[in-house]
Write a protein that holds these residues in place. Sequence first.
Motif, PDB file in Angstrom:
ATOM      1  N   UNK A   1       0.841  -1.194   0.000  1.00 30.20           N
ATOM      2  CA  UNK A   1       0.000   0.000   0.000  1.00 30.20           C
ATOM      3  C   UNK A   1       0.881   1.250   0.000  1.00 30.20           C
ATOM      4  N   UNK A   2       0.416   2.290  -0.680  1.00 30.35           N
ATOM      5  CA  UNK A   2       1.219   3.484  -0.916  1.00 30.35           C
ATOM      6  C   UNK A   2       1.270   4.377   0.326  1.00 30.35           C
ATOM      7  N   UNK A   3       2.423   4.393   0.962  1.00 33.61           N
ATOM      8  CA  UNK A   3       2.641   5.299   2.089  1.00 33.61           C
ATOM      9  C   UNK A   3       3.320   6.588   1.633  1.00 33.61           C
TER      10      UNK A   3
ATOM     11  N   UNK B   1      10.288   0.908   0.934  1.00 35.33           N
ATOM     12  CA  UNK B   1      11.591   1.518   1.211  1.00 35.33           C
ATOM     13  C   UNK B   1      11.442   2.906   1.852  1.00 35.33           C
ATOM     14  N   UNK B   2      10.650   2.935   2.900  1.00 36.10           N
ATOM     15  CA  UNK B   2      10.375   4.211   3.575  1.00 36.10           C
ATOM     16  C   UNK B   2      11.622   4.816   4.216  1.00 36.10           C
TER      17      UNK B   2
ATOM     18  N   UNK C   1      12.778   6.797  11.864  1.00 37.98           N
ATOM     19  CA  UNK C   1      11.938   5.646  12.164  1.00 37.98           C
ATOM     20  C   UNK C   1      10.681   6.030  12.932  1.00 37.98           C
ATOM     21  N   UNK C   2      10.789   6.912  13.916  1.00 44.74           N
ATOM     22  CA  UNK C   2       9.627   7.295  14.731  1.00 44.74           C
ATOM     23  C   UNK C   2       8.530   7.902  13.865  1.00 44.74           C
ATOM     24  N   UNK C   3       8.917   8.676  12.850  1.00 44.20           N
ATOM     25  CA  UNK C   3       7.937   9.267  11.934  1.00 44.20           C
ATOM     26  C   UNK C   3       7.268   8.182  11.099  1.00 44.20           C
ATOM     27  N   UNK C   4       8.068   7.254  10.608  1.00 52.09           N
ATOM     28  CA  UNK C   4       7.529   6.139   9.836  1.00 52.09           C
ATOM     29  C   UNK C   4       6.559   5.317  10.676  1.00 52.09           C
TER      30      UNK C   4
ATOM     31  N   UNK D   1      16.004  -0.274  11.701  1.00 50.67           N
ATOM     32  CA  UNK D   1      14.551  -0.218  11.527  1.00 50.67           C
ATOM     33  C   UNK D   1      13.870  -1.574  11.713  1.00 50.67           C
ATOM     34  N   UNK D   2      14.454  -2.633  11.196  1.00 48.11           N
ATOM     35  CA  UNK D   2      13.783  -3.928  11.307  1.00 48.11           C
ATOM     36  C   UNK D   2      13.704  -4.366  12.766  1.00 48.11           C
ATOM     37  N   UNK D   3      14.720  -4.071  13.559  1.00 50.09           N
ATOM     38  CA  UNK D   3      14.671  -4.430  14.967  1.00 50.09           C
ATOM     39  C   UNK D   3      13.659  -3.568  15.715  1.00 50.09           C
ATOM     40  N   UNK D   4      13.663  -2.275  15.438  1.00 46.74           N
ATOM     41  CA  UNK D   4      12.703  -1.386  16.087  1.00 46.74           C
ATOM     42  C   UNK D   4      11.271  -1.734  15.694  1.00 46.74           C
ATOM     43  N   UNK D   5      11.084  -2.050  14.418  1.00 45.82           N
ATOM     44  CA  UNK D   5       9.749  -2.403  13.923  1.00 45.82           C
ATOM     45  C   UNK D   5       9.260  -3.683  14.598  1.00 45.82           C
ATOM     46  N   UNK D   6      10.130  -4.673  14.691  1.00 51.14           N
ATOM     47  CA  UNK D   6       9.743  -5.939  15.320  1.00 51.14           C
ATOM     48  C   UNK D   6       9.362  -5.726  16.783  1.00 51.14           C
TER      49      UNK D   6
END
Length: 370
Positions: A36-38, A69-70, A85-88, A119-124
């Motif tokens: 989806x388009x972010x 690829x944000x 990352x916090x904004x994403x 990012x992948x660690x923070x996202x998880x």
Amino acid sequence: PSTAENTTTNTKTKPQSIRNLRGFLDMVNWRAIYGLNLGKGTITQAADEAAFVAKTLGDRLICFQIGNEADLYCHNGLRPKTYAYADFARDWRKIHDAVKARVPGARFAGPDTAGTGSWVEEFAQQFGSDVMLLSTHYYAEGPARDSSMNIERLLRPNPKWEDAVAKIRRAMEESKLPYRLTETNSCYGGGKAGVSNTFASSLWALDLMLQLCAAGGSGINFHGGGYGWYAPIVGTPENGFVARPEYYAMLVASRLAGSRIIGSHLDVTDANPLFVAYAFKDAQEKVKTVILNKDAGKNLRLTIAGRAQRVSVQRLISPRLDDEQDTTFGGASVGGDGAWKATHVEHAHTANGSAECLIPAGSAALFELD
């Protein structure tokens, strides 16, 4: 995809495009992860699109991803330079909640970043309970115009990727989520002529797939399509299709389907980082070993230690690393209809359960031990 490094063309995904996608998925018996388009879309647009996609794709839909690829948005003008990352995470949550309100059964993956970084660690950690899958992208080289982006560089170990794999493993372990490399290939922007379409790309892709398997990854998606230099299959229904060298890497990997990776140790006098080995056991406990010699000038002679009475060998070879059209596996090439059958299977000399073998410079081989 375009073979240009960047494209400014904006396209709209129309309802018929989604219907066409469903038809294609049915034809090839695939399932899809839908993005989806972010970057440019709105929350309402994302929710409306997700509802239509979920209805149209039905059980062909694995999950949604939000954004592409944000982590590059701060570089490509889609967000301010300060975008982090916090904004994403804030943007991701808004679309996630809006989609869930429209499609209660919707499932998600992410963060689908260009690189992993943190990012992948923070996202998880933040969204582990909201997603079914972790995902990122990876390109070994780029841009194509840079002369240093060559075969030699492609085949060398990539410290950035090794660091990324370590972060991915930590994220998987902490979140208990699977990981998929949802977009990858040799050189971003459609690939590089003389690199992405050569036999070297076959050795690179095979090594990448087995590295990911060893790290505990659940799958991989190679970017391709059209006549891009890194497309594994090129052609048209009218003119026929051709399997590029990279496709042969997938062919070798397919021989390992249903197997589990096991520990292996490559003990050679010359500790060359371009010599790589992976071992597997299939459902019948048969050991299969893939050995790659990515060095252009050195042969690799070794002994496969074990208890085998019979060792069969199928080689992945081509005349040169920069060869574009003479790749074979098991002595055979892939036909225009996709058909392949090995025509040359060697049997290695065995003594006391071990097998002597030679892996010529710039080649790989699949060993099956009985």
